[in-house]
Design a protein around this motif. Structure first.
Motif, PDB file in Angstrom:
ATOM      1  N   PRO A   1     -22.926  27.797   9.277  1.00  0.00           N
ATOM      2  CA  PRO A   1     -21.988  26.721   8.948  1.00  0.00           C
ATOM      3  C   PRO A   1     -20.547  27.205   9.135  1.00  0.00           C
ATOM      4  O   PRO A   1     -20.205  28.313   8.738  1.00  0.00           O
ATOM      5  N   ILE A   2     -19.752  26.388   9.772  1.00  0.00           N
ATOM      6  CA  ILE A   2     -18.339  26.696   9.934  1.00  0.00           C
ATOM      7  C   ILE A   2     -17.538  25.466   9.536  1.00  0.00           C
ATOM      8  O   ILE A   2     -18.056  24.354   9.552  1.00  0.00           O
ATOM      9  N   ASP A   3     -16.318  25.682   9.204  1.00  0.00           N
ATOM     10  CA  ASP A   3     -15.413  24.597   8.875  1.00  0.00           C
ATOM     11  C   ASP A   3     -14.773  24.148  10.186  1.00  0.00           C
ATOM     12  O   ASP A   3     -13.837  24.784  10.671  1.00  0.00           O
ATOM     13  N   GLU A   4     -15.316  23.080  10.760  1.00  0.00           N
ATOM     14  CA  GLU A   4     -14.826  22.626  12.069  1.00  0.00           C
ATOM     15  C   GLU A   4     -13.379  22.172  12.021  1.00  0.00           C
ATOM     16  O   GLU A   4     -12.644  22.383  12.979  1.00  0.00           O
ATOM     17  N   GLN A   5     -12.959  21.566  10.933  1.00  0.00           N
ATOM     18  CA  GLN A   5     -11.570  21.118  10.837  1.00  0.00           C
ATOM     19  C   GLN A   5     -10.612  22.307  10.870  1.00  0.00           C
ATOM     20  O   GLN A   5      -9.585  22.274  11.537  1.00  0.00           O
TER      21      GLN A   5
ATOM     22  N   ASP B   1     -12.748  32.504  20.206  1.00  0.00           N
ATOM     23  CA  ASP B   1     -13.814  33.500  20.124  1.00  0.00           C
ATOM     24  C   ASP B   1     -14.892  33.024  19.150  1.00  0.00           C
ATOM     25  O   ASP B   1     -16.089  33.096  19.452  1.00  0.00           O
ATOM     26  N   LEU B   2     -14.478  32.500  18.000  1.00  0.00           N
ATOM     27  CA  LEU B   2     -15.433  31.965  17.024  1.00  0.00           C
ATOM     28  C   LEU B   2     -16.182  30.767  17.610  1.00  0.00           C
ATOM     29  O   LEU B   2     -17.401  30.642  17.440  1.00  0.00           O
ATOM     30  N   LEU B   3     -15.477  29.914  18.318  1.00  0.00           N
ATOM     31  CA  LEU B   3     -16.092  28.753  18.959  1.00  0.00           C
ATOM     32  C   LEU B   3     -17.201  29.190  19.915  1.00  0.00           C
ATOM     33  O   LEU B   3     -18.315  28.667  19.883  1.00  0.00           O
ATOM     34  N   MET B   4     -16.906  30.173  20.761  1.00  0.00           N
ATOM     35  CA  MET B   4     -17.901  30.643  21.737  1.00  0.00           C
ATOM     36  C   MET B   4     -19.081  31.317  21.043  1.00  0.00           C
ATOM     37  O   MET B   4     -20.230  31.105  21.428  1.00  0.00           O
ATOM     38  N   ARG B   5     -18.814  32.127  20.017  1.00  0.00           N
ATOM     39  CA  ARG B   5     -19.908  32.797  19.304  1.00  0.00           C
ATOM     40  C   ARG B   5     -20.770  31.796  18.550  1.00  0.00           C
ATOM     41  O   ARG B   5     -21.980  31.959  18.439  1.00  0.00           O
ATOM     42  N   THR B   6     -20.158  30.739  18.034  1.00  0.00           N
ATOM     43  CA  THR B   6     -20.888  29.757  17.239  1.00  0.00           C
ATOM     44  C   THR B   6     -21.746  28.830  18.110  1.00  0.00           C
ATOM     45  O   THR B   6     -22.888  28.550  17.766  1.00  0.00           O
ATOM     46  N   TYR B   7     -21.190  28.365  19.219  1.00  0.00           N
ATOM     47  CA  TYR B   7     -21.880  27.336  20.005  1.00  0.00           C
ATOM     48  C   TYR B   7     -22.383  27.807  21.367  1.00  0.00           C
ATOM     49  O   TYR B   7     -23.108  27.072  22.036  1.00  0.00           O
ATOM     50  N   GLY B   8     -22.008  28.996  21.782  1.00  0.00           N
ATOM     51  CA  GLY B   8     -22.347  29.463  23.128  1.00  0.00           C
ATOM     52  C   GLY B   8     -23.830  29.448  23.443  1.00  0.00           C
ATOM     53  O   GLY B   8     -24.257  28.929  24.468  1.00  0.00           O
TER      54      GLY B   8
ATOM     55  N   ALA C   1     -14.729  12.948  17.232  1.00  0.00           N
ATOM     56  CA  ALA C   1     -16.115  13.406  17.120  1.00  0.00           C
ATOM     57  C   ALA C   1     -16.077  14.852  16.631  1.00  0.00           C
ATOM     58  O   ALA C   1     -15.018  15.480  16.586  1.00  0.00           O
ATOM     59  N   LYS C   2     -17.239  15.378  16.290  1.00  0.00           N
ATOM     60  CA  LYS C   2     -17.312  16.784  15.905  1.00  0.00           C
ATOM     61  C   LYS C   2     -16.980  17.652  17.119  1.00  0.00           C
ATOM     62  O   LYS C   2     -17.220  17.252  18.259  1.00  0.00           O
ATOM     63  N   LEU C   3     -16.469  18.810  16.885  1.00  0.00           N
ATOM     64  CA  LEU C   3     -16.137  19.752  17.948  1.00  0.00           C
ATOM     65  C   LEU C   3     -17.384  20.102  18.761  1.00  0.00           C
ATOM     66  O   LEU C   3     -17.349  20.163  19.995  1.00  0.00           O
TER      67      LEU C   3
END
Length: 187
Positions: A6-10, A27-34, A73-75
Motif C-alpha cells: 500500500p502506498i499513499d498515491e496522493q 523510483d517508488l512509482l517504478m518499484r511499486t507498479y513496474g 483517476a488513480k495513478l
C-alpha cells in the motif's frame, strides 16, 4: 496478480510533481507498479524483450507527462492506460509489418512466444496462449486483466473507457471461445 504494497498515491503524486522529490517519487512509482505493468504488457505481446521495451516506453511517457496528470483517476489506472495504449500501438505496428489484419489471428505473437528464451511453459500453457491469441484484441485484453490480474470490472472500465456491462459481456464471450477452442484441441 502480485502483491503491491500500500502506498499513499496522493503523496506520491505530489512528490512526482515537485522537482525536488520527483526522482525519488518516480523510483517508488517504478518499484511499486513496474512488475504488474510488465506482466500486463507481457500477456499481450508475449515476448520478454518486447514487454521490457514497452514497459520502458510506458514509464518514459509517464515521466514526460506527469504535469498532465490531474488526479481524476488513480495513478495506477493512469499507468495501466498508458501501458495498454503503448501495447495496442505496438501490436498494430507489428500487424502492419507482418501483413496481418487487425481481426486476424496474431500468429506472429505465437511465433515470438516459441522463440522467446524466457518462456518456460509446458505444452498446456502453450495451448492456452495459442487459444488466447485467437481472441479479438479487446477480448484478449479483458480476459487477461480479469483472469490473470483479477482486476475489477470498474477498474478495467476506467482504463479501457468501456462500460462495465460491455466488459462483462466481452469476458463471457472470451471464456466461451477459449473453452470451445480448448475442447476442440482435446487438452
Amino acid at each position: 496478480m502480485s502483491y503491491t504494497p500500500p502506498i499513499d498515491e496522493q503523496k506520491l503524486v505530489k512528490d512526482l510533481q515537485n522537482p525536488r522529490t520527483a526522482k525519488a517519487g518516480f523510483d517508488l512509482l517504478m518499484r511499486t507498479y513496474g512488475e504488474q505493468i510488465y506482466w500486463q504488457i507481457r500477456k499481450m505481446v508475449l515476448s520478454h524483450d518486447d514487454a521490457n521495451d514497452l514497459l520502458q516506453n510506458c514509464f518514459m511517457k509517464a515521466w514526460n507527462n506527469l504535469h498532465n496528470f490531474r488526479g481524476d483517476a488513480k495513478l495506477s489506472t493512469w499507468l495501466y492506460k498508458i501501458a495498454v495504449n503503448e501495447t495496442i500501438n505496438f501490436l498494430n505496428k507489428e500487424r502492419t509489418r507482418n501483413n496481418v489484419s487487425s481481426d486476424g489471428e496474431d500468429d506472429f505473437l505465437l511465433n515470438s512466444l516459441e522463440a522467446d528464451e524466457y518462456f518456460d511453459g509446458d505444452e498446456i500453457q502453450r495451448k492456452l496462449q495459442e487459444a488466447i491469441l485467437t481472441l479479438p484484441e479487446k477480448q484478449r485484453l479483458v480476459f487477461n486483466m480479469r483472469y490473470y490480474d483479477e482486476m475489477k470490472y470498474e477498474e478495467m472500465s476506467e482504463i479501457l473507457g468501456t462500460s462495465v456491462g460491455a466488459l462483462k459481456a466481452s469476458y463471457h464471450h472470451a471464456v466461451k471461445k477459449l473453452t470451445q477452442y480448448l475442447d476442440k484441441e482435446e487438452i
